[in-house]
Motif scaffolding. Structure first.
Motif, PDB file in Angstrom:
ATOM      1  N   LEU A  94     -43.963   9.627  37.726  1.00 17.24           N
ATOM      2  CA  LEU A  94     -43.826  11.199  37.658  1.00 17.24           C
ATOM      3  C   LEU A  94     -42.587  11.887  37.477  1.00 17.24           C
ATOM      4  O   LEU A  94     -41.962  11.944  36.320  1.00 17.24           O
ATOM      5  N   HIS A  95     -42.235  11.198  38.386  1.00 12.64           N
ATOM      6  CA  HIS A  95     -40.466  12.131  39.323  1.00 12.64           C
ATOM      7  C   HIS A  95     -39.638  11.612  38.873  1.00 12.64           C
ATOM      8  O   HIS A  95     -39.028  12.183  38.441  1.00 12.64           O
ATOM      9  N   ARG A  96     -39.746  10.390  38.722  1.00 13.15           N
ATOM     10  CA  ARG A  96     -38.859   9.252  38.089  1.00 13.15           C
ATOM     11  C   ARG A  96     -39.029  10.637  36.041  1.00 13.15           C
ATOM     12  O   ARG A  96     -37.366  10.385  36.012  1.00 13.15           O
TER      13      ARG A  96
ATOM     14  N   TYR B  53     -32.921  12.325  39.755  1.00 11.62           N
ATOM     15  CA  TYR B  53     -31.551  12.913  39.699  1.00 11.62           C
ATOM     16  C   TYR B  53     -30.726  13.877  40.040  1.00 11.62           C
ATOM     17  O   TYR B  53     -29.751  14.068  39.594  1.00 11.62           O
ATOM     18  N   ARG B  54     -31.252  15.023  40.008  1.00 10.93           N
ATOM     19  CA  ARG B  54     -30.072  16.007  40.990  1.00 10.93           C
ATOM     20  C   ARG B  54     -30.260  16.286  42.096  1.00 10.93           C
ATOM     21  O   ARG B  54     -29.815  17.283  42.428  1.00 10.93           O
TER      22      ARG B  54
ATOM     23  N   ALA C  57     -29.315   3.104  32.724  1.00  7.47           N
ATOM     24  CA  ALA C  57     -29.996   3.675  31.157  1.00  7.47           C
ATOM     25  C   ALA C  57     -31.002   4.968  31.282  1.00  7.47           C
ATOM     26  O   ALA C  57     -30.532   5.889  31.303  1.00  7.47           O
ATOM     27  N   LYS C  58     -31.876   4.849  32.658  1.00  4.90           N
ATOM     28  CA  LYS C  58     -32.796   5.536  32.134  1.00  4.90           C
ATOM     29  C   LYS C  58     -31.979   6.934  33.163  1.00  4.90           C
ATOM     30  O   LYS C  58     -33.296   8.609  33.958  1.00  4.90           O
TER      31      LYS C  58
ATOM     32  N   PRO D 127     -25.538   8.452  40.826  1.00 12.37           N
ATOM     33  CA  PRO D 127     -24.431   7.446  41.885  1.00 12.37           C
ATOM     34  C   PRO D 127     -23.660   8.328  42.064  1.00 12.37           C
ATOM     35  O   PRO D 127     -23.092   7.643  43.673  1.00 12.37           O
ATOM     36  N   GLN D 128     -22.873   9.528  41.891  1.00 14.06           N
ATOM     37  CA  GLN D 128     -22.246  10.276  42.032  1.00 14.06           C
ATOM     38  C   GLN D 128     -22.818  11.460  43.362  1.00 14.06           C
ATOM     39  O   GLN D 128     -21.877  11.892  43.942  1.00 14.06           O
ATOM     40  N   ARG D 129     -24.351  10.895  43.618  1.00 19.39           N
ATOM     41  CA  ARG D 129     -24.978  11.453  44.321  1.00 19.39           C
ATOM     42  C   ARG D 129     -25.035  11.325  45.547  1.00 19.39           C
ATOM     43  O   ARG D 129     -26.417  11.925  46.339  1.00 19.39           O
ATOM     44  N   ILE D 130     -25.020  10.050  45.578  1.00 19.27           N
ATOM     45  CA  ILE D 130     -25.225   8.376  46.452  1.00 19.27           C
ATOM     46  C   ILE D 130     -24.541   8.757  48.171  1.00 19.27           C
ATOM     47  O   ILE D 130     -23.124   8.757  47.273  1.00 19.27           O
TER      48      ILE D 130
END
Length: 400
Positions: free
Chosen positions: A164-166, A172-173, A194-195, A200-203
């Motif tokens: 669900l949260h995906r 993503y936020r 793509a999904k 990646p910039q937040r890891i």
């Protein structure tokens, strides 16, 4: 360096684990440097409380808890929180904590202590082998195999939260901390970019650490000392591999510190096979465990899974104790062959026995000093603090 007001979020499991130690260590570290740390803690022991109706609601509140949302939002607003740092949300807290932070426009970061973002069981381990079936064929595989606590219902809940949260774009936020480069690569490599499930910039990458309180000079080892297995006595930790290896090494002592579901079976195996070189110590308190680490020739790590971060290796190194570990997941990267220890084929008792014999031919004093040096270079609290606050600063500047 600015002092921050941090809200630390953690959902304790019913059985205490390494995550709990990391949470407390991080809180202590931040407070020692002048930051204000407020906490929102809940425990899965709540699962045993309340009547039938409350228990009926648990699958729904695990997906989104209004209680969490309201309480966390209130804390953020009343305490003027700068950043929310989440450690675990399953089952009682739920991803509602993220939406409380979103609502208050406060950045939120989660440390990924396991692989639950990809695997409902959190371990990539099933039927005593590494399993990535959910990554390749979908999370219905986990439900079919009852991967979380051997319960179809609890696995449905764990998989449903992810699904669900995906879909909602929740993750993503969120900013994430991976404990190692291996974990980051596994996370990004297992999700379809793509999904846009994670950004990646937040890891970020930041390992765990240990305070190593009471640290002493590297121990001069006596020739007849023991090897040490420290961990839960269960299939995931490969206790059977360790015992079968030392069955081939009757001249070497193995001390087993810990307890777990396979303890009775392993004790019976040792007795039936007349193994006099293996001693079960049971669960040890902190002081006793420290002493056992300090006097060991080496720590034996036989985990049969990737290990999100092997805290046992970090503790061993802090006392100047080398490690003999399996070549799998994060253990492989934490042990330097011939420098801080040795590596073996992770599921092979035969290869472990061979490596123990080879280890005994090496210069132990050098190995022990190298282990301590590894700790000094990479696992000290001060270094960890700088990394953590650097991550906070980066996130807060981005959200300014």
């Amino acid at each position: 360096m600015e002092n921050y007001r941090i809200l630390q979020i953690h959902n304790f499991y019913q059985i205490p684990g390494g995550e709990d130690v990391v949470v407390r260590n991080e809180k202590k570290l931040l407070e020692e440097h002048g930051h204000v740390v407020r906490t929102y803690y809940r425990s899965n022991s709540e699962l045993n409380e309340g009547g039938r109706f409350k228990k009926f609601l648990i699958p729904f509140t695990a997906i989104f808890s209004l209680k969490t949302y309201r309480e966390v939002k209130k804390i953020i607003e009343q305490e003027n929180i700068d950043i929310v740092h989440v450690h675990n949300t399953l089952m009682m807290i739920s991803p509602a904590v993220f939406y409380a932070a979103f609502h208050c426009k406060v950045p939120v970061i989660q440390t990924l202590h396991n692989f639950r973002m990809l695997c409902p069981a959190g371990s990539f381990f099933r039927d005593n082998v590494i399993c990535e079936e959910c990554v390749n064929h979908g999370m219905r595989c986990a439900v079919r195999h009852k991967c979380y606590r051997n319960s179809k219902l609890q696995t449905i809940v764990s998989a449903g939260i992810l699904k669900l949260h995906r879909m909602l774009g929740t993750y993503y936020r969120v900013n994430f901390i991976c404990l190692t480069e291996f974990n980051k690569e596994k996370l990004l490599g297992s999700l379809n970019p793509a999904k846009q499930i994670v950004n990646p910039q937040r890891i970020y990458i930041k390992p765990n650490f240990t305070f190593a309180e009471g640290i002493r000079p590297v121990h001069e080892q006596a020739a007849d000392e023991y090897f040490l297995f420290a961990g839960r006595i269960e299939a995931l930790k490969g206790i059977d591999v360790a015992i079968r290896a030392f069955e081939k090494l009757p001249e070497e002592k193995l001390f087993i510190a810990g307890s777990g579901p396979l303890e009775e079976e392993m004790r019976r195996y040792v007795k039936e096979h007349h193994m006099k070189n293996i001693t079960f110590l049971g669960y040890l308190q902190k002081e006793e465990m420290r002493d056992k680490f300090y006097h060991a020739k080496a720590v034996i790590m036989t985990s049969q899974c990737y290990e999100a971060f092997a805290m046992t290796i970090a503790e061993a190194y802090s006392y100047g104790v080398p490690v003999i570990a399996g070549r799998v997941g994060n253990m492989e990267g934490m042990v330097k062959e011939g420098v801080t220890g040795m590596k073996f084929t992770y599921d092979s008792a035969e290869d472990l026995a061979v490596k123990v014999r080879q280890f005994n031919q090496m210069e132990l004093a050098a190995l022990k000093q190298n282990a301590r040096d590894f700790y000094e270079r990479r696992l000290r609290p001060e270094d960890n603090y700088r990394k953590l606050v650097g991550i906070y600063e980066s996130i807060l500047q981005e959200n300014a």
